[in-house]
Design a protein around this motif. Sequence first.
Motif, PDB file in Angstrom:
ATOM      1  N   SER A 286      -4.926   1.277   8.605  1.00 48.59           N
ATOM      2  CA  SER A 286      -3.623   1.912   8.810  1.00 48.59           C
ATOM      3  C   SER A 286      -3.725   3.427   8.879  1.00 48.59           C
TER       4      SER A 286
ATOM      5  N   ARG B  49      -6.831  13.649   1.628  1.00 45.72           N
ATOM      6  CA  ARG B  49      -6.070  12.702   0.802  1.00 45.72           C
ATOM      7  C   ARG B  49      -4.581  12.935   1.029  1.00 45.72           C
ATOM      8  N   ILE B  50      -3.877  11.869   1.379  1.00 46.79           N
ATOM      9  CA  ILE B  50      -2.446  12.010   1.665  1.00 46.79           C
ATOM     10  C   ILE B  50      -1.660  11.940   0.361  1.00 46.79           C
TER      11      ILE B  50
ATOM     12  N   GLN C 145       0.803  -1.230   0.000  1.00 44.51           N
ATOM     13  CA  GLN C 145       0.000   0.000   0.000  1.00 44.51           C
ATOM     14  C   GLN C 145       0.831   1.273   0.000  1.00 44.51           C
TER      15      GLN C 145
ATOM     16  N   GLN D 273      -4.731   2.255  -5.215  1.00 49.50           N
ATOM     17  CA  GLN D 273      -5.566   1.421  -4.344  1.00 49.50           C
ATOM     18  C   GLN D 273      -6.941   1.205  -4.976  1.00 49.50           C
TER      19      GLN D 273
ATOM     20  N   GLY E  46      -9.883   5.878   5.783  1.00 43.67           N
ATOM     21  CA  GLY E  46      -9.223   4.816   5.024  1.00 43.67           C
ATOM     22  C   GLY E  46      -9.762   4.741   3.603  1.00 43.67           C
ATOM     23  N   VAL E  47      -8.969   4.137   2.706  1.00 44.85           N
ATOM     24  CA  VAL E  47      -9.431   4.004   1.321  1.00 44.85           C
ATOM     25  C   VAL E  47      -8.995   2.680   0.688  1.00 44.85           C
TER      26      VAL E  47
ATOM     27  N   SER F 121      -8.509  -1.596   6.127  1.00 45.05           N
ATOM     28  CA  SER F 121      -8.176  -0.178   5.860  1.00 45.05           C
ATOM     29  C   SER F 121      -7.965   0.599   7.151  1.00 45.05           C
TER      30      SER F 121
ATOM     31  N   ILE G 213      -3.651   6.592  -3.698  1.00 44.94           N
ATOM     32  CA  ILE G 213      -5.100   6.355  -3.580  1.00 44.94           C
ATOM     33  C   ILE G 213      -5.630   5.800  -4.902  1.00 44.94           C
TER      34      ILE G 213
ATOM     35  N   THR H  14       3.656   7.210   2.417  1.00 45.41           N
ATOM     36  CA  THR H  14       2.567   8.035   2.968  1.00 45.41           C
ATOM     37  C   THR H  14       2.787   8.380   4.439  1.00 45.41           C
TER      38      THR H  14
ATOM     39  N   PRO I 231      -6.564   5.398   9.259  1.00 44.48           N
ATOM     40  CA  PRO I 231      -7.387   5.894  10.360  1.00 44.48           C
ATOM     41  C   PRO I 231      -6.738   5.750  11.738  1.00 44.48           C
TER      42      PRO I 231
ATOM     43  N   THR J  97      -2.164  -4.302   9.897  1.00 42.58           N
ATOM     44  CA  THR J  97      -2.829  -3.683   8.754  1.00 42.58           C
ATOM     45  C   THR J  97      -3.852  -4.600   8.120  1.00 42.58           C
TER      46      THR J  97
HETATM   47  O1  CDP Z   1      -4.654  -0.226   6.069  1.00 38.80           O
HETATM   48  P1  CDP Z   1      -4.307  -0.013   4.631  1.00 38.80           P
HETATM   49  O2  CDP Z   1      -2.968   0.602   4.431  1.00 38.80           O
HETATM   50  O3  CDP Z   1      -4.530  -1.211   3.794  1.00 38.80           O
HETATM   51  O4  CDP Z   1      -5.405   1.024   4.047  1.00 38.80           O
HETATM   52  P2  CDP Z   1      -5.468   2.601   4.112  1.00 38.80           P
HETATM   53  O5  CDP Z   1      -5.211   3.086   5.485  1.00 38.80           O
HETATM   54  O6  CDP Z   1      -6.766   2.982   3.509  1.00 38.80           O
HETATM   55  O7  CDP Z   1      -4.293   3.120   3.202  1.00 38.80           O
HETATM   56  C1  CDP Z   1      -3.958   2.617   1.938  1.00 38.80           C
HETATM   57  C2  CDP Z   1      -2.928   3.545   1.300  1.00 38.80           C
HETATM   58  O8  CDP Z   1      -3.592   4.731   0.842  1.00 38.80           O
HETATM   59  C3  CDP Z   1      -1.856   4.004   2.298  1.00 38.80           C
HETATM   60  O9  CDP Z   1      -0.608   4.189   1.681  1.00 38.80           O
HETATM   61  C4  CDP Z   1      -2.413   5.325   2.743  1.00 38.80           C
HETATM   62  O10 CDP Z   1      -1.483   6.184   3.311  1.00 38.80           O
HETATM   63  C5  CDP Z   1      -3.053   5.887   1.465  1.00 38.80           C
HETATM   64  N1  CDP Z   1      -4.120   6.830   1.814  1.00 38.80           N
HETATM   65  C6  CDP Z   1      -4.033   8.155   1.449  1.00 38.80           C
HETATM   66  O11 CDP Z   1      -3.089   8.541   0.772  1.00 38.80           O
HETATM   67  N2  CDP Z   1      -5.029   9.033   1.864  1.00 38.80           N
HETATM   68  C7  CDP Z   1      -6.087   8.596   2.585  1.00 38.80           C
HETATM   69  N3  CDP Z   1      -7.031   9.443   2.990  1.00 38.80           N
HETATM   70  C8  CDP Z   1      -6.189   7.249   2.923  1.00 38.80           C
HETATM   71  C9  CDP Z   1      -5.178   6.375   2.537  1.00 38.80           C
END
Ligand code: CDP
Length: 793
Positions: free
Chosen positions: A554, A673-674, A512, A682, A744-745, A552, A679, A517, A556, A549
Amino acid sequence: TTDERPAGFENNDHKPIGHGRMLRKEDPRFIRGKGNYVDDVQLPGMLHCAILRSPVAHARIVSIDTSAAEAHPKVKAVVTGAALTGLGLAWMPTLSGDVQSVLATDKVRFQGQEVAFVVAEDRYAARDALELIDVEYDLLDPVIDVRMALDPSAPVIRDDLDGKQNNHIFDWETGDEAATEAVFASADVVVSEDIVYPRVHPAPMETCGCVADYDRIDSRLTLWSTSQAPHAHRTLYAIVAGLPEHKIRVISPDIGGGFGGKVPIYPGYVCAIVGSIVTGKPVKWMEDRSENLTSTGFARDYIMRGEIAATRDGKILAVRTNVLADHGAFNGVAAPVKYPAGFFGVFTGSYDLQAAYCKMTAVYTNKAPGGVAYACSFRITEAVYLIERIVDCLAYELEMDPVELRMRNFIQPDQFPYRTKTGWVYDSGDYEPTMRKALELAGYDELRREQAERRARGELMGIGVSFFTEAVGAGPRKDMDILGLGMADGCELRVHPTGKAVVRLSVQSQGQGHETTFAQIVAEEIGIPPADIDVVHGDTDQTPFGLGTYGSRSTPVSGAAAALVARKVRDKARIIASGMLEVSVADLEWVKGAFHVKGDPGKSVTIQDIAMRAHGAGDLPEGIEGGLEAQICYNPENLTYPHGAYICVVDIDPGTAQVKVRRFVAVDDCGTRINPMIIEGQVHRGLTDGVGMALMEMIAFDEDGNCLGGSLMDYLIPTALEVPDWETGFTVTPSPHHPIGAKGVGESATVGSPPAIVNAVVDALKPFGVRHADMPLTPSRVWDAMRGVPRPP
Ligand code: CDP
């Protein structure tokens, strides 16, 4: 470095979050073939473990003869369930508090179950020796159809459990049954449908495996393992093996995709550990593809009866569902303890309802255990599919446009935080703009015109819509734990004297992009460029405790932890800066990377200056210790609730019933959005998952319990040929309780896309009077639906 960025990839060091397309820090390693996966680990003297698996679904073990295998010149050990019983390791806990056999002792309960293992000098010898083990089975009737499992005449699968007389696991309910019944009784319109979410498999590119290295002198275990949750796994190993945690080191190096499938502890890991204890050598175990598909955690397998009550003009009043959940031979569900059906309770979707009720019964069958949260937050995929399918069934009956019906029922922005009728509190949302953006990107009205024209010519074009709300970021400690471990996450940040930093996470990337990020999040808060921030994860000796992880969670949870630990460091830096600039703390303002004296911007110190002072000579303000570092454990206040609007366009070949996804528009709202590029990646991955589940993937069994999806020739997964060019968009509704507003996304698209695709296929089949058809919508199923053949039982 910054200079190597191609056009369009700007230097955003002073605005690290949400801008441009910052390249992934981990990619130079991956694209040069320098990733380091478990199977790349080679230790001196390492041996190899292979597992003998049951060829049948249900049988009593009469005898096991291992003598020929033991005589193989390259074999170092052959271990059976009887031997493990002596060590107290024949059974292990599952994540949902059931027990699962590591190696079968009494019976085998699914095809592919672990029966014995061999440790040999090389992988081939280990496999060859499996052929030399002679097991005599006394066949029992298998229980394959979940609907038959509770029949009083069904064989009892789990007779290992004291006094167990049936195949029932649990009943669970949520919502208000009586209130829902009252609304249904007086509603103008009630629509019901039987909806199946078939058994599917995460099928990551890298299968599961480990290298176990047990040091007999020091009683220390080092385990390189395909784990999405190294700390949680370490604690479970400590409990099961009776070793203290500090004697166990779990290292998850690069992981080739997890998608929930690497959350459970599988018997193979325990076999490798036992193999290392027995032989005194490091032991590697890596599954092959077929073992992965047939024996590790499956997902879904819910048979749902969905009911929806509404007024004639399309106001949805209530939803109700009754679910039969097939958990296989051992309850291996990965979900917080209080939620035996995961977050299925979010099945009320994005709509403002008067009442809702769900009743679920979970049962054992002679199939591989599960079900893991495959790219979803604990059964949310099933919940979203149910509501988005049944809303379309309602639209069909009311002869209403599915978009109009959804818009009429959305929870309104001023209703947030919104408490659903099943008790979830959605943190924030603004649904209509997201839906409108998707309509605009798709050119919805034009698509409907085109569809009318094509229909007139006898062509089968379908337009499917889904709108989802997810609940991600498990979760608040007061509500959520897995086997007693609270779902908070630790995070440590250390700034070195020269102003470079290292942030240590408890979560574990499986592709991911966390190394990028999380550096961005810290950079945003502390002003050190992302390139100067090293992200460490995946090693329990190097990182603080946390639950890993999946779901989703990570961003949040650990994303919030990273932001807050950086703020903690910044607070200390501010005090040091006040000493350096000889002004009070209140007279300083923080402007990306430096503290300035208010009203005198020329007087400032950068975070790098402060880092050197924190470690260097000279006095620090009264009561301030040297060094610039902090640690926290973040307990989220609530889950985060991302949402999205998806529109799919399909064409069906009337001669072959083959579905082609022509277009797919996905508008996601994950709050702040980071990294937009990550994203997008993903979302692309999740949409591809959706095409697989909607059109191709199913782990099926024959009546004897033989798994029919044991290879990628049978278990079809989508390739570039089956997917369109994805069209993505976004809206931003920040989470009010997350420090940077991020939700999360990672799994949104896996959750939101199957209903959009199925809705599109069913829409294309409207001229045939089809209101519902079950996944996977293979040509034969679509063909049957066109001809009115009843759906498979
Ligand atoms: O837990 P997991 O990493 O699978 O899921 P996530 O927290 O939704 O994040 C997935 C990827 O998308 C990570 O690299 C996050 O940093 C990035 N992301 C982002 O850039 N902006 C967000 N609002 C949510 C996630």
